[in-house]
Design a protein around this motif. Structure first.
Motif, short mmCIF file in Angstrom:
data_model
loop_
_atom_site.label_atom_id
_atom_site.label_comp_id
_atom_site.label_asym_id
_atom_site.label_seq_id
_atom_site.Cartn_x
_atom_site.Cartn_y
_atom_site.Cartn_z
N ALA A 1 43.86 -43.83 -18.95
CA ALA A 1 43.39 -44.98 -19.73
C ALA A 1 42.70 -46.00 -18.83
CB ALA A 1 44.57 -45.63 -20.46
N ALA A 2 43.23 -46.23 -17.64
CA ALA A 2 42.62 -47.17 -16.71
C ALA A 2 41.25 -46.68 -16.25
CB ALA A 2 43.53 -47.40 -15.51
N ALA A 3 41.12 -45.37 -16.03
CA ALA A 3 39.85 -44.80 -15.59
C ALA A 3 38.79 -44.92 -16.68
CB ALA A 3 40.04 -43.34 -15.18
N LEU A 4 39.21 -44.85 -17.95
CA LEU A 4 38.28 -44.91 -19.06
C LEU A 4 37.95 -46.34 -19.48
CD1 LEU A 4 39.67 -42.04 -21.34
CD2 LEU A 4 37.86 -41.92 -19.62
N ALA A 5 38.76 -47.30 -19.07
CA ALA A 5 38.59 -48.68 -19.52
C ALA A 5 37.19 -49.24 -19.23
CB ALA A 5 39.66 -49.57 -18.90
N PRO A 6 36.57 -48.94 -18.07
CA PRO A 6 35.22 -49.49 -17.82
C PRO A 6 34.16 -49.03 -18.81
CG PRO A 6 36.24 -48.81 -15.75
CD PRO A 6 37.12 -48.29 -16.86
N LEU A 7 34.41 -47.94 -19.54
CA LEU A 7 33.46 -47.48 -20.54
C LEU A 7 33.37 -48.44 -21.72
CD1 LEU A 7 34.43 -43.69 -20.62
CD2 LEU A 7 32.41 -44.69 -19.52
N GLY B 1 42.76 -33.06 -25.01
CA GLY B 1 44.02 -32.45 -24.59
C GLY B 1 44.18 -32.16 -23.11
N ASP B 2 45.44 -31.91 -22.75
CA ASP B 2 45.86 -31.72 -21.36
C ASP B 2 45.41 -32.89 -20.50
OD1 ASP B 2 47.24 -29.45 -21.97
OD2 ASP B 2 45.92 -28.07 -20.91
N LEU B 3 45.77 -34.07 -21.00
CA LEU B 3 45.52 -35.28 -20.23
C LEU B 3 46.34 -35.24 -18.95
CD1 LEU B 3 45.11 -35.90 -23.39
CD2 LEU B 3 45.56 -38.27 -22.78
N ALA B 4 47.63 -34.88 -19.10
CA ALA B 4 48.57 -34.86 -17.99
C ALA B 4 49.05 -33.44 -17.74
CB ALA B 4 49.76 -35.77 -18.29
N ASP B 5 48.94 -32.99 -16.51
CA ASP B 5 49.42 -31.65 -16.19
C ASP B 5 50.94 -31.56 -16.31
OD1 ASP B 5 48.46 -28.99 -15.08
OD2 ASP B 5 50.04 -29.47 -13.64
N ASP B 6 51.61 -32.68 -16.07
CA ASP B 6 53.07 -32.71 -16.08
C ASP B 6 53.63 -33.49 -17.27
OD1 ASP B 6 52.28 -35.24 -15.35
OD2 ASP B 6 53.27 -35.23 -13.39
N SER C 1 53.35 -36.54 -17.99
CA SER C 1 53.92 -37.82 -17.60
C SER C 1 53.17 -39.02 -18.17
CB SER C 1 53.96 -37.94 -16.07
OG SER C 1 52.64 -38.02 -15.54
N ALA C 2 53.92 -40.10 -18.38
CA ALA C 2 53.32 -41.35 -18.83
C ALA C 2 52.43 -41.98 -17.76
CB ALA C 2 54.41 -42.32 -19.26
N PRO C 3 52.81 -41.96 -16.47
CA PRO C 3 51.89 -42.54 -15.47
C PRO C 3 50.52 -41.88 -15.46
CG PRO C 3 54.07 -42.30 -14.52
CD PRO C 3 54.10 -41.60 -15.86
N ALA C 4 50.48 -40.57 -15.67
CA ALA C 4 49.19 -39.88 -15.71
C ALA C 4 48.36 -40.37 -16.88
CB ALA C 4 49.41 -38.37 -15.80
N HIS D 1 50.02 -29.00 -22.14
CA HIS D 1 50.70 -29.59 -20.98
C HIS D 1 51.23 -30.99 -21.29
CE1 HIS D 1 49.88 -26.86 -17.50
NE2 HIS D 1 48.92 -26.42 -18.30
N ASP D 2 50.86 -31.55 -22.42
CA ASP D 2 51.20 -32.93 -22.73
C ASP D 2 52.49 -33.06 -23.53
OD1 ASP D 2 48.85 -34.29 -21.64
OD2 ASP D 2 47.73 -33.31 -23.25
N VAL D 3 53.03 -34.26 -23.53
CA VAL D 3 54.10 -34.66 -24.44
C VAL D 3 53.44 -35.52 -25.52
CG1 VAL D 3 56.27 -35.92 -24.70
CG2 VAL D 3 55.82 -34.59 -22.61
N PRO D 4 53.40 -35.06 -26.77
CA PRO D 4 52.64 -35.79 -27.79
C PRO D 4 53.01 -37.26 -27.92
CG PRO D 4 53.14 -33.60 -28.59
CD PRO D 4 53.87 -33.75 -27.28
N ASP D 5 54.31 -37.57 -27.89
CA ASP D 5 54.71 -38.97 -28.03
C ASP D 5 54.20 -39.82 -26.87
OD1 ASP D 5 55.97 -38.41 -30.41
OD2 ASP D 5 58.00 -38.42 -29.57
N THR D 6 54.15 -39.23 -25.68
CA THR D 6 53.65 -39.95 -24.51
C THR D 6 52.16 -40.21 -24.64
OG1 THR D 6 55.37 -38.95 -23.13
CG2 THR D 6 53.46 -39.87 -22.00
N VAL D 7 51.40 -39.22 -25.11
CA VAL D 7 49.97 -39.42 -25.35
C VAL D 7 49.77 -40.54 -26.38
CG1 VAL D 7 47.87 -38.37 -26.25
CG2 VAL D 7 49.35 -37.07 -24.72
N ALA D 8 50.55 -40.51 -27.46
CA ALA D 8 50.39 -41.49 -28.53
C ALA D 8 50.75 -42.91 -28.08
CB ALA D 8 51.23 -41.09 -29.73
#
Length: 238
Positions: free
Chosen positions: A65-71, A50-55, A57-60, A82-89
């Motif tokens: 996701a891009a930062a985690l992709a190398p894993l 949770g609280d992926l994005a402080d605002d 936002s979809a860009p956040a 702080h999140d919008v559930p539909d945006t997270v999904a």
């Protein structure tokens, strides 16, 4: 084989980042991921509590996701206050992962306009009861038991969830966020409730007192799901 889970929480990315290395959430996220990499532990699954994005936002979310992709792991993320559930999904669509005999299930405890969390225990136990009883970990932003007595850091309905888990002993642990505090508690039947540090800023909660910053831990939690149904974990500071 044990399942290695990397837990991150409260990354608080924003639509645009500042570039200030000391305060920029993107930079501090990279530092936390680098601390994980230096341990030599290779995660099988990544969860974000949770609280992926402080605002909200979809860009956040996309930058996370891009930062985690190398894993190169599946990622399960749940919304925080702080999140919008539909945006997270949209970015992280899976709220259920099954691997090597374990199940990881995400629960959305966020409610628009509220800082505290709310859970519909009947609905969530119905979800559990529709599945088989393999060892299970729940991921949710707000912890049902908390070292803080402040209402904003509570989960409304948390007591009902703890009571319901007495009848579902296959639920072994709850991975939570929100408090920015790497606490560890157990229910009366031994279910672990593991609070994850934030990658951005650390808090320390004691009853009605909350101290922010002042050297409190930021980083990640590494969780191991063992073949015998037990759970162990280590906090890795950035």
């Amino acid at each position: 084989m044990p399942v290695r889970v990397l837990q991150l929480s409260d990354t608080h990315l924003t639509a645009a980042h500042s570039g200030n290395a000391r305060t920029d959430p993107d930079h501090l996220l990279r530092s936390a991921l680098e601390a994980h990499r230096r341990t030599g532990v290779h995660a099988d699954v990544t969860v974000v509590s949770g609280d992926l994005a402080d605002d909200g936002s979809a860009p956040a979310c996309r930058r996370l996701a891009a930062a985690l992709a190398p894993l190169r792991t599946p990622v399960l993320a749940v919304p925080g206050n702080h999140d919008v559930p539909d945006t997270v999904a949209e970015t992280f669509p899976s709220d259920l992962l099954e691997t090597q005999g374990w199940r990881i299930l995400g629960i959305d405890t966020s409610r628009p306009g509220d800082i505290h969390g709310t859970i519909d225990t009947a609905a969530e136990t119905n979800r559990l009861d529709a599945l088989d009883e393999r060892p299970t970990v729940l991921v949710l932003h707000h912890p049902p038991l908390s070292p803080s007595a402040i209402p904003a850091f509570q989960l409304v309905g948390g007591g009902e969830l703890v009571a319901a888990l007495r009848e579902r002993p296959y639920v072994k642990a709850l991975l939570t966020g929100h408090l920015h505090d790497p606490f560890e508690l157990r229910t009366d039947t031994g279910v672990q409730i593991l609070g994850c540090p934030s990658t951005l800023i650390g808090f320390r909660h004691t009853g009605d007192d909350t101290v922010i910053g002042e050297g409190h831990i930021v980083g990640v939690r590494q969780v191991t799901l063992h073949d015998d149904g037990t759970v162990s974990s280590t906090v890795v500071a950035s």
